[in-house]
Write a protein that holds these residues in place. Structure first.
Motif, PDB file in Angstrom:
ATOM      1  N   PRO A 100      -3.561   6.452 -26.497  1.00  0.00           N
ATOM      2  CA  PRO A 100      -2.955   6.100 -27.788  1.00  0.00           C
ATOM      3  C   PRO A 100      -1.523   6.612 -27.880  1.00  0.00           C
ATOM      4  O   PRO A 100      -1.175   7.640 -27.302  1.00  0.00           O
ATOM      5  N   GLY A 101      -0.689   5.887 -28.599  1.00  0.00           N
ATOM      6  CA  GLY A 101       0.680   6.328 -28.802  1.00  0.00           C
ATOM      7  C   GLY A 101       1.639   5.980 -27.682  1.00  0.00           C
ATOM      8  O   GLY A 101       2.783   6.422 -27.682  1.00  0.00           O
ATOM      9  N   GLY A 102       1.200   5.178 -26.691  1.00  0.00           N
ATOM     10  CA  GLY A 102       2.120   4.717 -25.656  1.00  0.00           C
ATOM     11  C   GLY A 102       2.271   5.611 -24.453  1.00  0.00           C
ATOM     12  O   GLY A 102       3.339   5.655 -23.838  1.00  0.00           O
ATOM     13  N   LYS A 103       1.205   6.320 -24.068  1.00  0.00           N
ATOM     14  CA  LYS A 103       1.240   7.159 -22.866  1.00  0.00           C
ATOM     15  C   LYS A 103       0.542   6.404 -21.733  1.00  0.00           C
ATOM     16  O   LYS A 103      -0.650   6.109 -21.823  1.00  0.00           O
ATOM     17  N   VAL A 104       1.286   6.092 -20.669  1.00  0.00           N
ATOM     18  CA  VAL A 104       0.774   5.232 -19.605  1.00  0.00           C
ATOM     19  C   VAL A 104       0.860   5.940 -18.259  1.00  0.00           C
ATOM     20  O   VAL A 104       1.880   6.561 -17.941  1.00  0.00           O
ATOM     21  N   ALA A 105      -0.205   5.835 -17.489  1.00  0.00           N
ATOM     22  CA  ALA A 105      -0.231   6.426 -16.140  1.00  0.00           C
ATOM     23  C   ALA A 105      -0.597   5.363 -15.124  1.00  0.00           C
ATOM     24  O   ALA A 105      -1.446   4.502 -15.374  1.00  0.00           O
ATOM     25  N   VAL A 106       0.054   5.424 -13.954  1.00  0.00           N
ATOM     26  CA  VAL A 106      -0.251   4.524 -12.839  1.00  0.00           C
ATOM     27  C   VAL A 106      -0.476   5.386 -11.604  1.00  0.00           C
ATOM     28  O   VAL A 106       0.280   6.333 -11.348  1.00  0.00           O
ATOM     29  N   TYR A 107      -1.501   5.071 -10.832  1.00  0.00           N
ATOM     30  CA  TYR A 107      -1.791   5.828  -9.622  1.00  0.00           C
ATOM     31  C   TYR A 107      -0.954   5.294  -8.459  1.00  0.00           C
ATOM     32  O   TYR A 107      -0.639   4.104  -8.397  1.00  0.00           O
ATOM     33  N   SER A 108      -0.605   6.187  -7.550  1.00  0.00           N
ATOM     34  CA  SER A 108       0.340   5.852  -6.483  1.00  0.00           C
ATOM     35  C   SER A 108      -0.146   4.725  -5.581  1.00  0.00           C
ATOM     36  O   SER A 108       0.664   3.938  -5.080  1.00  0.00           O
ATOM     37  N   LYS A 109      -1.458   4.608  -5.363  1.00  0.00           N
ATOM     38  CA  LYS A 109      -1.965   3.545  -4.499  1.00  0.00           C
ATOM     39  C   LYS A 109      -1.631   2.171  -5.070  1.00  0.00           C
ATOM     40  O   LYS A 109      -1.372   1.218  -4.320  1.00  0.00           O
ATOM     41  N   MET A 110      -1.628   2.068  -6.394  1.00  0.00           N
ATOM     42  CA  MET A 110      -1.248   0.814  -7.037  1.00  0.00           C
ATOM     43  C   MET A 110       0.207   0.493  -6.733  1.00  0.00           C
ATOM     44  O   MET A 110       0.559  -0.631  -6.368  1.00  0.00           O
ATOM     45  N   ILE A 111       1.071   1.481  -6.883  1.00  0.00           N
ATOM     46  CA  ILE A 111       2.506   1.276  -6.694  1.00  0.00           C
ATOM     47  C   ILE A 111       2.809   0.901  -5.243  1.00  0.00           C
ATOM     48  O   ILE A 111       3.643   0.030  -4.969  1.00  0.00           O
ATOM     49  N   GLU A 112       2.120   1.541  -4.322  1.00  0.00           N
ATOM     50  CA  GLU A 112       2.364   1.319  -2.899  1.00  0.00           C
ATOM     51  C   GLU A 112       1.898  -0.051  -2.412  1.00  0.00           C
ATOM     52  O   GLU A 112       2.417  -0.580  -1.433  1.00  0.00           O
ATOM     53  N   ASN A 113       0.929  -0.632  -3.096  1.00  0.00           N
ATOM     54  CA  ASN A 113       0.328  -1.874  -2.626  1.00  0.00           C
ATOM     55  C   ASN A 113       0.721  -3.117  -3.425  1.00  0.00           C
ATOM     56  O   ASN A 113       0.336  -4.230  -3.048  1.00  0.00           O
ATOM     57  N   LEU A 114       1.458  -2.943  -4.514  1.00  0.00           N
ATOM     58  CA  LEU A 114       1.799  -4.075  -5.362  1.00  0.00           C
ATOM     59  C   LEU A 114       3.296  -4.379  -5.315  1.00  0.00           C
ATOM     60  O   LEU A 114       4.121  -3.484  -5.146  1.00  0.00           O
ATOM     61  N   THR A 115       3.626  -5.657  -5.477  1.00  0.00           N
ATOM     62  CA  THR A 115       5.024  -6.032  -5.636  1.00  0.00           C
ATOM     63  C   THR A 115       5.491  -5.609  -7.030  1.00  0.00           C
ATOM     64  O   THR A 115       4.667  -5.241  -7.885  1.00  0.00           O
ATOM     65  N   GLU A 116       6.782  -5.683  -7.276  1.00  0.00           N
ATOM     66  CA  GLU A 116       7.281  -5.296  -8.600  1.00  0.00           C
ATOM     67  C   GLU A 116       6.693  -6.179  -9.687  1.00  0.00           C
ATOM     68  O   GLU A 116       6.314  -5.686 -10.760  1.00  0.00           O
ATOM     69  N   ALA A 117       6.596  -7.479  -9.431  1.00  0.00           N
ATOM     70  CA  ALA A 117       6.062  -8.382 -10.448  1.00  0.00           C
ATOM     71  C   ALA A 117       4.573  -8.129 -10.693  1.00  0.00           C
ATOM     72  O   ALA A 117       4.094  -8.223 -11.838  1.00  0.00           O
ATOM     73  N   GLU A 118       3.830  -7.808  -9.636  1.00  0.00           N
ATOM     74  CA  GLU A 118       2.407  -7.477  -9.813  1.00  0.00           C
ATOM     75  C   GLU A 118       2.256  -6.171 -10.578  1.00  0.00           C
ATOM     76  O   GLU A 118       1.364  -6.030 -11.431  1.00  0.00           O
ATOM     77  N   LEU A 119       3.133  -5.217 -10.299  1.00  0.00           N
ATOM     78  CA  LEU A 119       3.102  -3.957 -11.049  1.00  0.00           C
ATOM     79  C   LEU A 119       3.462  -4.202 -12.517  1.00  0.00           C
ATOM     80  O   LEU A 119       2.928  -3.535 -13.403  1.00  0.00           O
TER      81      LEU A 119
END
Length: 258
Positions: A100-119
């Protein structure tokens, strides 16, 4: 008996008073938590994550990438004024979440495996969760289910002196709440966040067809190549998500301005 009836009436009034209409989707939501508390609750939860997890990153190349994409999406969203914060958790997990309130987390495996548009599709989805107050809605429903189960146990205890019968009634009540309320509603919220998040990414200048590419890629990245059946999962199947996104792609492309 009178006290029991009075308690039921008070509970019913409480439940009715917590139903609101979401300004973005027009859908009725049951939320017991005032919107004014979202920021404090989200910040408290995020601080607990930071204190308990040594893999949280708040600076560095991955964090900057996530923030840059996230801010593009937030700028065109329905609530850019939230106190948004984006962090990265450096763990080999295919996951992301929003508080709630706009706090967002992304795990590194997602970042490493996705293109910018997919992210961008991932971040659009998570920002939509925060804006649509899905976290507060899920917590509110869970609270009421717990209260209902406690009430069922109390009623069963009054109706029978058999402890096994009373325990079974509570267990069945909990199972019904989980299977027919919590899980289906959670899947609905996921699909809702897919829809609104894809609009956000398109408005931010990312081709919405990458939302479909994201879920196709996620299917291949999952360990073992398998997934839980939809009816046992709090998330829709990848195929269901792809089908829903493709069916509305003309709408999403209407928001896309390269």
């Amino acid at each position: 008996m009178i006290a029991r009836i009075t308690s039921i009436l008070i509970f019913a009034m409480f439940v009715t008073g917590c139903v609101t209409t979401n300004e973005v989707t027009g859908r009725s939501q049951f939320i017991t938590i005032p919107a004014s508390q979202d920021e404090a609750l989200g910040l408290q939860a995020l601080n607990e994550v930071k204190d308990s997890n040594d893999h949280v990153q708040t600076s560095g190349a991955m964090v900057e990438k996530v923030r840059r994409i996230g801010q593009r999406i937030v700028k065109v969203s329905d609530n850019p004024s939230l106190n948004w914060e984006f962090i990265v958790i450096d763990e080999p997990v295919l996951n992301a979440w929003a508080l709630p309130g706009g706090k967002v987390a992304v795990y590194s495996k997602m970042i490493e495996n996705l293109t910018e548009a997919e992210l961008a599709a991932v971040l659009g989805h998570e920002c939509a969760h925060a804006i649509l107050r899905h976290g507060a809605e899920q917590v509110s429903r869970s609270q009421v289910q717990q209260l209902a189960v406690v009430g069922l146990g109390a009623a069963a205890g009054l109706a029978t002196e058999d402890e096994k019968t009373a325990s079974l009634a509570v267990a069945l009540g909990s199972l019904a709440a989980q299977g027919f309320v919590a899980l289906p509603h959670s899947r609905d919220m996921e699909l809702e966040a897919d829809h609104v998040g894809t609009i956000y990414m398109a408005k931010a200048g990312y081709d919405p067809r990458n939302a479909v590419a994201l879920w196709k890629k996620m299917s291949g990245l999952k360990e073992g190549g398998g997934s839980q059946p939809t009816f046992l999962s709090t998330h829709p199947s990848d195929g269901k998500r792809i089908e829903r996104l493709e069916s509305r792609m003309t709408e999403y492309l209407g928001y896309y301005k390269p």
